[in-house]
Design a protein around this motif. Structure first.
Motif, PDB file in Angstrom:
ATOM      1  N   MET A  91       0.824  -1.206   0.000  1.00  0.00           N
ATOM      2  CA  MET A  91       0.000   0.000   0.000  1.00  0.00           C
ATOM      3  C   MET A  91       0.866   1.266   0.000  1.00  0.00           C
ATOM      4  SD  MET A  91      -3.037  -1.029  -0.316  1.00  0.00           S
ATOM      5  CE  MET A  91      -2.359  -2.428  -1.226  1.00  0.00           C
ATOM      6  N   LYS A  92       1.959   1.212   0.727  1.00  0.00           N
ATOM      7  CA  LYS A  92       2.877   2.359   0.748  1.00  0.00           C
ATOM      8  C   LYS A  92       3.437   2.615  -0.653  1.00  0.00           C
ATOM      9  CE  LYS A  92       6.791   4.191   3.403  1.00  0.00           C
ATOM     10  NZ  LYS A  92       7.788   3.897   4.480  1.00  0.00           N
ATOM     11  N   GLU A  93       3.811   1.524  -1.345  1.00  0.00           N
ATOM     12  CA  GLU A  93       4.337   1.654  -2.712  1.00  0.00           C
ATOM     13  C   GLU A  93       3.271   2.177  -3.670  1.00  0.00           C
ATOM     14  OE1 GLU A  93       5.728  -2.228  -3.636  1.00  0.00           O
ATOM     15  OE2 GLU A  93       7.504  -2.108  -2.340  1.00  0.00           O
ATOM     16  N   ALA A  94       1.989   1.843  -3.404  1.00  0.00           N
ATOM     17  CA  ALA A  94       0.901   2.268  -4.282  1.00  0.00           C
ATOM     18  C   ALA A  94       0.407   3.673  -3.961  1.00  0.00           C
ATOM     19  CB  ALA A  94      -0.250   1.273  -4.181  1.00  0.00           C
ATOM     20  N   GLY A  95       1.017   4.303  -2.951  1.00  0.00           N
ATOM     21  CA  GLY A  95       0.621   5.654  -2.589  1.00  0.00           C
ATOM     22  C   GLY A  95      -0.576   5.723  -1.661  1.00  0.00           C
ATOM     23  N   VAL A  96      -0.979   4.577  -1.088  1.00  0.00           N
ATOM     24  CA  VAL A  96      -2.098   4.551  -0.144  1.00  0.00           C
ATOM     25  C   VAL A  96      -1.562   4.881   1.253  1.00  0.00           C
ATOM     26  CG1 VAL A  96      -3.855   3.082   0.917  1.00  0.00           C
ATOM     27  CG2 VAL A  96      -3.334   2.849  -1.526  1.00  0.00           C
ATOM     28  N   PRO A  97      -2.149   5.850   1.973  1.00  0.00           N
ATOM     29  CA  PRO A  97      -1.641   6.219   3.288  1.00  0.00           C
ATOM     30  C   PRO A  97      -1.780   5.087   4.306  1.00  0.00           C
ATOM     31  CG  PRO A  97      -3.747   7.293   2.865  1.00  0.00           C
ATOM     32  CD  PRO A  97      -3.325   6.657   1.580  1.00  0.00           C
ATOM     33  N   ILE A  98      -0.715   4.827   5.072  1.00  0.00           N
ATOM     34  CA  ILE A  98      -0.743   3.776   6.089  1.00  0.00           C
ATOM     35  C   ILE A  98      -0.468   4.382   7.463  1.00  0.00           C
ATOM     36  CG2 ILE A  98       0.017   2.005   4.460  1.00  0.00           C
ATOM     37  CD1 ILE A  98       2.798   2.154   5.749  1.00  0.00           C
ATOM     38  N   VAL A  99      -0.917   3.698   8.518  1.00  0.00           N
ATOM     39  CA  VAL A  99      -0.634   4.145   9.883  1.00  0.00           C
ATOM     40  C   VAL A  99       0.873   4.084  10.103  1.00  0.00           C
ATOM     41  CG1 VAL A  99      -1.027   3.702  12.338  1.00  0.00           C
ATOM     42  CG2 VAL A  99      -2.855   3.272  10.688  1.00  0.00           C
ATOM     43  N   PRO A 100       1.487   5.136  10.646  1.00  0.00           N
ATOM     44  CA  PRO A 100       2.932   5.129  10.876  1.00  0.00           C
ATOM     45  C   PRO A 100       3.363   3.915  11.697  1.00  0.00           C
ATOM     46  CG  PRO A 100       2.061   7.328  11.210  1.00  0.00           C
ATOM     47  CD  PRO A 100       0.877   6.430  11.032  1.00  0.00           C
ATOM     48  N   GLY A 101       4.449   3.267  11.279  1.00  0.00           N
ATOM     49  CA  GLY A 101       4.950   2.097  11.982  1.00  0.00           C
ATOM     50  C   GLY A 101       5.883   1.318  11.083  1.00  0.00           C
ATOM     51  N   THR A 102       6.115   0.049  11.406  1.00  0.00           N
ATOM     52  CA  THR A 102       7.052  -0.773  10.641  1.00  0.00           C
ATOM     53  C   THR A 102       6.343  -1.467   9.482  1.00  0.00           C
ATOM     54  OG1 THR A 102       6.691  -2.741  12.003  1.00  0.00           O
ATOM     55  CG2 THR A 102       8.406  -1.222  12.715  1.00  0.00           C
TER      56      THR A 102
ATOM     57  N   THR B 281     -10.471   1.109  -3.997  1.00  0.00           N
ATOM     58  CA  THR B 281     -10.290   0.530  -5.339  1.00  0.00           C
ATOM     59  C   THR B 281      -8.819   0.503  -5.742  1.00  0.00           C
ATOM     60  OG1 THR B 281     -10.811   2.708  -6.302  1.00  0.00           O
ATOM     61  CG2 THR B 281     -12.614   1.112  -6.121  1.00  0.00           C
ATOM     62  N   GLU B 282      -8.042   1.514  -5.330  1.00  0.00           N
ATOM     63  CA  GLU B 282      -6.605   1.506  -5.637  1.00  0.00           C
ATOM     64  C   GLU B 282      -5.901   0.358  -4.919  1.00  0.00           C
ATOM     65  OE1 GLU B 282      -5.242   5.368  -4.580  1.00  0.00           O
ATOM     66  OE2 GLU B 282      -6.264   6.364  -6.238  1.00  0.00           O
ATOM     67  N   ALA B 283      -6.302   0.103  -3.678  1.00  0.00           N
ATOM     68  CA  ALA B 283      -5.712  -1.008  -2.925  1.00  0.00           C
ATOM     69  C   ALA B 283      -6.022  -2.337  -3.602  1.00  0.00           C
ATOM     70  CB  ALA B 283      -6.238  -1.003  -1.488  1.00  0.00           C
ATOM     71  N   ALA B 284      -7.252  -2.504  -4.082  1.00  0.00           N
ATOM     72  CA  ALA B 284      -7.635  -3.753  -4.749  1.00  0.00           C
ATOM     73  C   ALA B 284      -6.853  -3.943  -6.053  1.00  0.00           C
ATOM     74  CB  ALA B 284      -9.139  -3.757  -5.026  1.00  0.00           C
ATOM     75  N   ARG B 285      -6.717  -2.867  -6.819  1.00  0.00           N
ATOM     76  CA  ARG B 285      -5.969  -2.964  -8.077  1.00  0.00           C
ATOM     77  C   ARG B 285      -4.495  -3.272  -7.829  1.00  0.00           C
ATOM     78  NH1 ARG B 285      -9.398   1.492  -9.722  1.00  0.00           N
ATOM     79  NH2 ARG B 285     -10.798   0.795 -11.391  1.00  0.00           N
ATOM     80  N   ALA B 286      -3.962  -2.772  -6.720  1.00  0.00           N
ATOM     81  CA  ALA B 286      -2.534  -2.945  -6.433  1.00  0.00           C
ATOM     82  C   ALA B 286      -2.148  -4.406  -6.266  1.00  0.00           C
ATOM     83  CB  ALA B 286      -2.152  -2.152  -5.182  1.00  0.00           C
ATOM     84  N   VAL B 287      -3.100  -5.258  -5.907  1.00  0.00           N
ATOM     85  CA  VAL B 287      -2.784  -6.677  -5.693  1.00  0.00           C
ATOM     86  C   VAL B 287      -3.478  -7.575  -6.707  1.00  0.00           C
ATOM     87  CG1 VAL B 287      -2.258  -6.446  -3.246  1.00  0.00           C
ATOM     88  CG2 VAL B 287      -4.622  -6.865  -3.945  1.00  0.00           C
ATOM     89  N   GLY B 288      -4.030  -6.999  -7.772  1.00  0.00           N
ATOM     90  CA  GLY B 288      -4.715  -7.815  -8.774  1.00  0.00           C
ATOM     91  C   GLY B 288      -5.894  -8.547  -8.186  1.00  0.00           C
ATOM     92  N   TYR B 289      -6.692  -7.817  -7.399  1.00  0.00           N
ATOM     93  CA  TYR B 289      -7.764  -8.454  -6.633  1.00  0.00           C
ATOM     94  C   TYR B 289      -8.917  -8.910  -7.520  1.00  0.00           C
ATOM     95  CZ  TYR B 289     -10.349  -9.561  -2.439  1.00  0.00           C
ATOM     96  OH  TYR B 289     -11.008 -10.242  -1.454  1.00  0.00           O
ATOM     97  N   ARG B 290      -9.615  -9.944  -7.058  1.00  0.00           N
ATOM     98  CA  ARG B 290     -10.823 -10.446  -7.701  1.00  0.00           C
ATOM     99  C   ARG B 290     -11.752 -10.958  -6.608  1.00  0.00           C
ATOM    100  NH1 ARG B 290      -8.793 -14.652 -10.554  1.00  0.00           N
ATOM    101  NH2 ARG B 290      -9.642 -16.221  -9.139  1.00  0.00           N
ATOM    102  N   SER B 291     -13.056 -10.734  -6.723  1.00  0.00           N
ATOM    103  CA  SER B 291     -14.078 -11.149  -5.757  1.00  0.00           C
ATOM    104  C   SER B 291     -14.436  -9.983  -4.834  1.00  0.00           C
ATOM    105  CB  SER B 291     -13.619 -12.361  -4.934  1.00  0.00           C
ATOM    106  OG  SER B 291     -14.712 -12.899  -4.199  1.00  0.00           O
ATOM    107  N   ALA B 292     -15.117 -10.293  -3.732  1.00  0.00           N
ATOM    108  CA  ALA B 292     -15.483  -9.277  -2.743  1.00  0.00           C
ATOM    109  C   ALA B 292     -14.367  -9.159  -1.712  1.00  0.00           C
ATOM    110  CB  ALA B 292     -16.794  -9.659  -2.049  1.00  0.00           C
ATOM    111  N   GLY B 293     -14.088  -7.956  -1.286  1.00  0.00           N
ATOM    112  CA  GLY B 293     -13.072  -7.723  -0.262  1.00  0.00           C
ATOM    113  C   GLY B 293     -13.375  -6.437   0.479  1.00  0.00           C
ATOM    114  N   THR B 294     -12.703  -6.250   1.588  1.00  0.00           N
ATOM    115  CA  THR B 294     -12.923  -5.051   2.394  1.00  0.00           C
ATOM    116  C   THR B 294     -11.593  -4.414   2.747  1.00  0.00           C
ATOM    117  OG1 THR B 294     -14.955  -5.943   3.351  1.00  0.00           O
ATOM    118  CG2 THR B 294     -13.895  -4.144   4.536  1.00  0.00           C
ATOM    119  N   VAL B 295     -11.460  -3.143   2.436  1.00  0.00           N
ATOM    120  CA  VAL B 295     -10.280  -2.378   2.811  1.00  0.00           C
ATOM    121  C   VAL B 295     -10.627  -1.620   4.091  1.00  0.00           C
ATOM    122  CG1 VAL B 295      -8.685  -0.546   2.132  1.00  0.00           C
ATOM    123  CG2 VAL B 295      -9.493  -2.194   0.431  1.00  0.00           C
TER     124      VAL B 295
END
Length: 591
Positions: free
Chosen positions: A123-134, A261-275
């Motif tokens: 997600m960090k590589e895809a530009g999606v903001p993440i909670v600060p941490g490791t 939707t950006e998170a789903a595309r970043a992993v080649g997602y298919r089906s239902a999912g929840t971000v």
């Protein structure tokens, strides 16, 4: 579209999936453990097959058994529901290898998002903001202390890399809490996800938990169905969910949808999912992605009119999504209350038992997803969820009033449940203001006022008047059949018809109605629950302070800490790690 689908789950989610299968004209296959032989989901399916004994690792989690049943039954696909094997990449690959369609995302996507450290990195590589941490695992407590001191600061969240559903999540408010939090998160990660690896995030003290439902097909279409708010939680596990989120405006809604939707595309997602994400001070951070249908998918279905399970099946069969982004509209407000077998007055202690009287609410805008009936056993082997109560109305205030009405209609005898908690919380100013209600849920005094009288035990079949016609579940080559027996009813000596002793079917036993001892010896610590001893924190002869940890008992997929009610010396210690303990058993004696 498929002709036959196996549902690799139990309870309400299994029945929920079977309803959509029936509407699509698809035959359903159920699997069940020995304690679930008479469960509704086993009887609801067109076919049902025994997996094995009660423990999930001997039945619902055994990949080889489920694949074997699917092949014997001629199922073309397997829907995993949620929990159990739903986010297990090895199971998805085993389905592929057996020529069976896994109703879910590709195994690679499960791998990518199943590891929370890998997901954060992606997600960090895809530009999606993440909670600060490791974004890398942390191997030792010493390493964790160094990372916290150098880059994060307290409080911090210690999380299992393979965690989810509140499992493998601990908070360290200060350096003194770090070792306990680290060990607890690693232990739960190993137990529930076979992975003790942990990572560290900044702990946001009172964020809103806001998630977005996404759908993606193999044709390149990725859409979102808007957001849900799941901020009302205990032990980082959800209790009430609603859609839309009360703290999200149109601009933020659009931003959250794009993140999903950006998170789903970043992993080649298919089906239902929840971000899933955290909303704090107007900032929205990626938390994790659940690669399955969620418990709370129902509120999204109520506000969008889209059957999420149906879309899962369409995608798995190689079809396009039935809707595009421009076709999705929010309508009204929906709320879901989880009806769990828990005692809120005892800090949400698990409360397994046998359901006595049972009647579900109804009326306009009311939906109940359940898998129980009078006489159903809520066993400590599985999740404490009895049912989900979902309501819809034109706005949040109206939906709240409708939910309270429906909760008051709900008749549930024989076990304690969260119904009184839900009624009380939905009537508070905190809920009306759209707050997280964390102050109430962590207030032991407020929770204690929700105590109820002891439930009346269920009347079992052996206590009823003699009958001359009965139906029994029997198995032939592992497949379940209902067999009607007409003959002499059990007499006063408990004799039963011969068919009652069919292979795999034991005669029902009369249960004594006497309650477990409420007191015990002076200084005795009595177990409030039935479960497995995960940890014994003291030794016989040790001096302990008031509030000191004595043991950790796991029941209904939750860890429960047993502490010393007063300072003293441990004169007796009646438990050992890995052993079992029953409600009313003496854990230790402190004098």
């Amino acid at each position: 579209m498929f002709r036959k689908v196996l549902v690799a789950n139990r309870g309400e989610i299994a029945i929920r999936v079977m309803r959509t299968l029936e509407e699509l004209g698809i035959a359903s296959v159920a699997v069940y453990s020995e304690p679930d032989r008479d469960a509704l989901h086993a009887r609801r399916a067109d076919e049902a097959y025994l997996l094995g004994p009660g423990p999930a690792n001997e039945s619902y989690l055994v990949v080889e058994k489920i694949i074997d049943v699917a092949q014997r039954a001629g199922a073309e696909a397997i829907h995993p529901g949620y929990g159990f094997l739903a986010e297990n990449a090895a199971f998805a690959r085993a389905c592929d290898e057996a020529g069976i369609v896994f109703v879910g995302p590709p195994a690679d996507a499960i791998d990518a998002m199943g590891s929370k450290t890998r997901a954060r990195e992606l997600m960090k590589e895809a530009g999606v903001p993440i909670v600060p941490g490791t974004t890398d695992p942390v191997d030792t407590v010493e390493d964790a202390a160094r990372v916290v001191d150098e880059a994060i600061g307290y409080p911090v969240a210690i999380k299992a890399a393979g965690g989810g559903g509140g499992k493998g999540f601990r908070v360290a408010e200060s350096a003194g809490d770090l070792e306990k939090a680290f060990d607890g998160a690693a232990r739960e990660g190993e137990k529930f996800f076979s992975d003790p690896t942990v990572y560290i995030e900044r702990y946001l003290p009172d964020p809103r938990h806001v998630e977005v439902q996404v759908l993606a097909d193999s044709k390149g279409n990725v859409i979102h169905l808007f957001e849900r708010d799941c901020s009302v939680q205990r032990r980082h596990q959800k209790l009430i969910e609603e859609s839309p989120a009360p703290a999200v405006d149109a601009e933020l809604r659009d931003r959250i949808g794009k993140i999903g939707t950006e998170a789903a595309r970043a992993v080649g997602y298919r089906s239902a999912g929840t971000v899933e994400g955290l909303l704090a001070d107007g900032e929205y951070f990626f938390l994790e992605m659940n690669t399955r249908v969620q418990v709370e998918h129902c509120v999204t279905e109520m506000t969008t009119g889209i059957d999420i399970v149906r879309e899962q099946l369409r995608v798995a069969a190689g079809e396009e999504l039935s809707v595009g982004q421009d076709d999705v509209h929010l309508d009204g407000h929906a709320i879901e209350c989880r009806i769990n077998a828990e005692d809120a007055s005892k800090n949400f202690a698990p409360a397994p038992g046998t359901i006595a009287d049972y009647r579900e609410p109804a009326g306009p805008g009311v939906r109940v997803d359940s898998g129980v009936e009078p006489g159903s056993e809520v066993t400590p082997l599985y999740d404490p969820m009895i049912a989900k109560l979902i309501v819809w109305d034109v706005d949040r205030e109206s939906a709240t009033r409708r939910m309270i009405r429906a909760l008051r209609e709900y008749e549930l005898g024989g076990v304690r449940s969260l119904i009184p908690f839900h009624i009380a919380l939905l009537g508070t100013e905190q809920w009306a203001r759209g707050e997280t209600c964390r102050d109430l849920i962590e207030d032991r005094g407020w929770l204690k006022q929700l105590a109820e009288p002891k439930p009346e035990p269920a009347v079992e079949a052996a206590d009823e008047e003699p009958q001359v016609e009965r139906t029994y579940a029997v198995e032939v080559s592992g497949r379940r059949f209902d067999v009607k027996v007409v003959g002499a009813a059990p007499g006063v000596d408990g004799a039963a018809p011969a068919a009652q002793a069919a292979p795999g079917r034991k005669a029902p036993k009369r249960r004594e109605r006497g309650a477990a001892a409420a007191g015990g010896a002076p200084g005795a610590i009595i177990s409030p629950i039935q479960g497995t001893v995960l940890r014994v924190a003291v030794e016989k002869g040790a001096e302990v302070k008031e509030g000191a940890l004595i043991a950790v008992i796991e029941a209904m997929k939750m860890e429960n800490e047993i502490t010393a009610p007063a300072a003293g010396k441990v004169e007796e210690l009646s438990i050992s790690e890995g052993g079992s303990v029953g409600t009313g058993d003496t854990i230790a004696v402190i004098k």
